[in-house]
Design a protein around this motif. Structure first.
Motif, PDB file in Angstrom:
ATOM      1  N   ALA A  68      -3.387  32.320  -4.405  1.00  0.00           N
ATOM      2  CA  ALA A  68      -1.947  32.531  -4.305  1.00  0.00           C
ATOM      3  C   ALA A  68      -1.371  31.567  -3.277  1.00  0.00           C
ATOM      4  N   PHE A  69      -0.285  30.913  -3.640  1.00  0.00           N
ATOM      5  CA  PHE A  69       0.396  29.994  -2.734  1.00  0.00           C
ATOM      6  C   PHE A  69       1.559  30.721  -2.092  1.00  0.00           C
ATOM      7  N   GLU A  70       1.576  30.777  -0.752  1.00  0.00           N
ATOM      8  CA  GLU A  70       2.597  31.517  -0.020  1.00  0.00           C
ATOM      9  C   GLU A  70       3.611  30.609   0.665  1.00  0.00           C
ATOM     10  N   GLY A  71       3.500  29.297   0.465  1.00  0.00           N
ATOM     11  CA  GLY A  71       4.466  28.394   1.095  1.00  0.00           C
ATOM     12  C   GLY A  71       4.320  28.400   2.606  1.00  0.00           C
ATOM     13  N   PHE A  72       5.435  28.267   3.316  1.00  0.00           N
ATOM     14  CA  PHE A  72       5.426  28.288   4.774  1.00  0.00           C
ATOM     15  C   PHE A  72       5.531  29.723   5.279  1.00  0.00           C
ATOM     16  N   LEU A  73       4.705  30.078   6.238  1.00  0.00           N
ATOM     17  CA  LEU A  73       4.832  31.367   6.906  1.00  0.00           C
ATOM     18  C   LEU A  73       6.093  31.363   7.768  1.00  0.00           C
ATOM     19  N   PRO A  74       6.633  32.543   8.105  1.00  0.00           N
ATOM     20  CA  PRO A  74       7.825  32.588   8.966  1.00  0.00           C
ATOM     21  C   PRO A  74       7.589  31.855  10.285  1.00  0.00           C
ATOM     22  N   SER A  75       8.635  31.243  10.806  1.00  0.00           N
ATOM     23  CA  SER A  75       8.496  30.446  12.026  1.00  0.00           C
ATOM     24  C   SER A  75       8.366  31.299  13.281  1.00  0.00           C
ATOM     25  N   LYS A  76       8.948  32.507  13.277  1.00  0.00           N
ATOM     26  CA  LYS A  76       8.869  33.379  14.453  1.00  0.00           C
ATOM     27  C   LYS A  76       7.628  34.257  14.374  1.00  0.00           C
ATOM     28  N   SER A  77       6.997  34.431  15.525  1.00  0.00           N
ATOM     29  CA  SER A  77       5.702  35.107  15.561  1.00  0.00           C
ATOM     30  C   SER A  77       5.754  36.521  14.995  1.00  0.00           C
ATOM     31  N   GLY A  78       6.790  37.288  15.342  1.00  0.00           N
ATOM     32  CA  GLY A  78       6.873  38.666  14.872  1.00  0.00           C
ATOM     33  C   GLY A  78       6.901  38.755  13.358  1.00  0.00           C
ATOM     34  N   ALA A  79       7.758  37.949  12.750  1.00  0.00           N
ATOM     35  CA  ALA A  79       7.847  37.943  11.280  1.00  0.00           C
ATOM     36  C   ALA A  79       6.579  37.381  10.664  1.00  0.00           C
ATOM     37  N   ARG A  80       5.989  36.392  11.312  1.00  0.00           N
ATOM     38  CA  ARG A  80       4.755  35.797  10.801  1.00  0.00           C
ATOM     39  C   ARG A  80       3.624  36.828  10.816  1.00  0.00           C
ATOM     40  N   ARG A  81       3.518  37.570  11.889  1.00  0.00           N
ATOM     41  CA  ARG A  81       2.477  38.591  11.989  1.00  0.00           C
ATOM     42  C   ARG A  81       2.667  39.685  10.937  1.00  0.00           C
ATOM     43  N   ALA A  82       3.920  40.060  10.706  1.00  0.00           N
ATOM     44  CA  ALA A  82       4.199  41.084   9.699  1.00  0.00           C
ATOM     45  C   ALA A  82       3.785  40.600   8.311  1.00  0.00           C
ATOM     46  N   THR A  83       4.074  39.339   8.024  1.00  0.00           N
ATOM     47  CA  THR A  83       3.677  38.770   6.734  1.00  0.00           C
ATOM     48  C   THR A  83       2.161  38.724   6.601  1.00  0.00           C
ATOM     49  N   LEU A  84       1.488  38.303   7.665  1.00  0.00           N
ATOM     50  CA  LEU A  84       0.025  38.244   7.636  1.00  0.00           C
ATOM     51  C   LEU A  84      -0.589  39.627   7.467  1.00  0.00           C
ATOM     52  N   ALA A  85      -0.004  40.635   8.114  1.00  0.00           N
ATOM     53  CA  ALA A  85      -0.515  41.998   7.975  1.00  0.00           C
ATOM     54  C   ALA A  85      -0.392  42.471   6.531  1.00  0.00           C
ATOM     55  N   ALA A  86       0.712  42.090   5.872  1.00  0.00           N
ATOM     56  CA  ALA A  86       0.907  42.485   4.476  1.00  0.00           C
ATOM     57  C   ALA A  86      -0.066  41.777   3.541  1.00  0.00           C
ATOM     58  N   LEU A  87      -0.556  40.613   3.964  1.00  0.00           N
ATOM     59  CA  LEU A  87      -1.460  39.824   3.121  1.00  0.00           C
ATOM     60  C   LEU A  87      -2.929  40.013   3.481  1.00  0.00           C
ATOM     61  N   ALA A  88      -3.211  40.735   4.542  1.00  0.00           N
ATOM     62  CA  ALA A  88      -4.579  40.813   5.071  1.00  0.00           C
ATOM     63  C   ALA A  88      -5.587  41.345   4.062  1.00  0.00           C
ATOM     64  N   ALA A  89      -5.164  42.250   3.192  1.00  0.00           N
ATOM     65  CA  ALA A  89      -6.090  42.852   2.232  1.00  0.00           C
ATOM     66  C   ALA A  89      -6.128  42.109   0.904  1.00  0.00           C
ATOM     67  N   GLU A  90      -5.358  41.027   0.772  1.00  0.00           N
ATOM     68  CA  GLU A  90      -5.334  40.257  -0.476  1.00  0.00           C
ATOM     69  C   GLU A  90      -6.705  39.637  -0.737  1.00  0.00           C
ATOM     70  N   SER A  91      -7.236  39.852  -1.934  1.00  0.00           N
ATOM     71  CA  SER A  91      -8.589  39.360  -2.244  1.00  0.00           C
ATOM     72  C   SER A  91      -8.602  37.924  -2.764  1.00  0.00           C
ATOM     73  N   ARG A  92      -7.441  37.400  -3.165  1.00  0.00           N
ATOM     74  CA  ARG A  92      -7.394  36.014  -3.638  1.00  0.00           C
ATOM     75  C   ARG A  92      -7.386  35.045  -2.454  1.00  0.00           C
ATOM     76  N   THR A  93      -7.841  33.820  -2.683  1.00  0.00           N
ATOM     77  CA  THR A  93      -7.691  32.771  -1.679  1.00  0.00           C
ATOM     78  C   THR A  93      -6.201  32.533  -1.462  1.00  0.00           C
ATOM     79  N   LEU A  94      -5.780  32.510  -0.204  1.00  0.00           N
ATOM     80  CA  LEU A  94      -4.373  32.320   0.131  1.00  0.00           C
ATOM     81  C   LEU A  94      -4.164  30.913   0.662  1.00  0.00           C
ATOM     82  N   ILE A  95      -3.074  30.284   0.230  1.00  0.00           N
ATOM     83  CA  ILE A  95      -2.770  28.913   0.639  1.00  0.00           C
ATOM     84  C   ILE A  95      -1.390  28.880   1.277  1.00  0.00           C
ATOM     85  N   PHE A  96      -1.315  28.239   2.444  1.00  0.00           N
ATOM     86  CA  PHE A  96      -0.053  28.117   3.175  1.00  0.00           C
ATOM     87  C   PHE A  96       0.191  26.651   3.535  1.00  0.00           C
ATOM     88  N   TYR A  97       1.447  26.278   3.655  1.00  0.00           N
ATOM     89  CA  TYR A  97       1.813  25.040   4.328  1.00  0.00           C
ATOM     90  C   TYR A  97       2.216  25.419   5.743  1.00  0.00           C
TER      91      TYR A  97
END
Length: 287
Positions: free
Chosen positions: A141-170
């Motif tokens: 799964a391609f997720e593009g750019f993660l949020p620039s602010k740490s709080g939002a970035r952490r929230a996004t990562l927490a939501a993706l932590a259990a994803e079983s597919r390889t994740l790709i970010f810029y």
């Protein structure tokens, strides 16, 4: 034998979606050069950035800006040219248009207007990185750019932590270290990651390992905090058939602190919607 590009007729033009190199100009495919040379106009994400590419291949076609800040009037102008029978070639700063790029607005408008849209494939940073990363590539799964602010970035990562597919970010170079540190803290320091930097360019780098080790390496080498970066994260291990999701585990954990297994499973089934027998067996397996 090279197939000729389709020609526009008097009724409607053709929109070419043209991939361009992500670094090494040798990756430009002949069909892309032909499309840019023969187009009536090139819609470029940044005309100044693309000038070097066009000059290198002796492409003299007029280029106009088409980017995320372009208003709807620019889309309408390009669409009018297409409807008048002209050809338009859409390019991004590098790689395949519409991947982390606003070109979809023009493609969507063209398709809705019955204009033929022709993809001319070529370089794409996420696909190039995936092909050389050594991570599972059957599902990703391609997720593009993660949020620039740490709080939002952490929230996004927490939501993706259990994803079983390889994740790709810029990721932007000035945020790469903070992003790696956030991944280590939110997803876990041992999650396997691959950092692909400056692909096809002079200082191309691909390095993999546990994210905590990668963060330490990047922190100690400022050169790794420069250039174009793709991050690839191995997916989470697949859950066993008897595993529960995080919320169900939390509910059962609370109930089991106060109640016998049978009663906890019965109440847990009503709260979670899961089968009582499954919760009962899960509780027994924990003991």
């Amino acid at each position: 034998m090279t197939q000729r590009l389709p020609e526009a007729d008097n009724a409607a033009g053709v929109l070419y979606v043209v991939a361009t190199p992500i670094g090494n100009l040798g990756d430009m495919v002949p069909r892309a050069i032909e499309a840019l040379q023969s187009a009536s106009v090139i819609a470029a994400e940044d005309t100044r950035h693309s000038a070097r590419l066009l000059a290198h291949f002796s492409i003299t076609t007029q280029a106009v800006a088409y980017h995320e800040h372009s208003g709807p009037e620019r889309t309408e102008q390009l669409l009018a040219r297409l409807q008048a029978g002209e050809t338009v070639a859409l390019i991004s700063d590098a790689g395949t248009p519409l991947v982390s790029d606003p070109g979809y607005r023009l493609v969507r408008a063209a398709r809705q207007a019955g204009i033929r849209v022709v993809p001319i494939p070529g370089a794409c940073a996420l696909v190039a990185a995936l092909s050389a990363a050594g991570l599972p590539s059957d599902r990703f799964a391609f997720e593009g750019f993660l949020p620039s602010k740490s709080g939002a970035r952490r929230a996004t990562l927490a939501a993706l932590a259990a994803e079983s597919r390889t994740l790709i970010f810029y990721e932007a170079p000035h945020r790469i270290l903070a992003t790696l540190q956030d991944i280590a803290e939110v997803v876990g320091p041992e999650r396997e990651l691959v950092l692909a930097r400056e692909l096809t360019k002079t200082f191309e780098t691909l390095r993999g390992g546990p994210v905590a080790a990668l963060a330490e390496w990047v922190a100690g080498d400022s050169d790794q905090q420069r250039g174009e970066i793709v991050l690839l994260m191995r997916g989470a291990p697949a859950k066993k058939s008897g595993d529960l999701d995080a919320e169900a585990e939390r509910v059962m954990g609370v109930l089991l602190e106060e109640l016998p297994v049978k009663q906890a499973a019965s109440i847990g089934a009503r709260l979670t919607g899961l089968k009582k027998n499954r919760l009962y067996q899960w509780a027994l397996d924990r003991e």
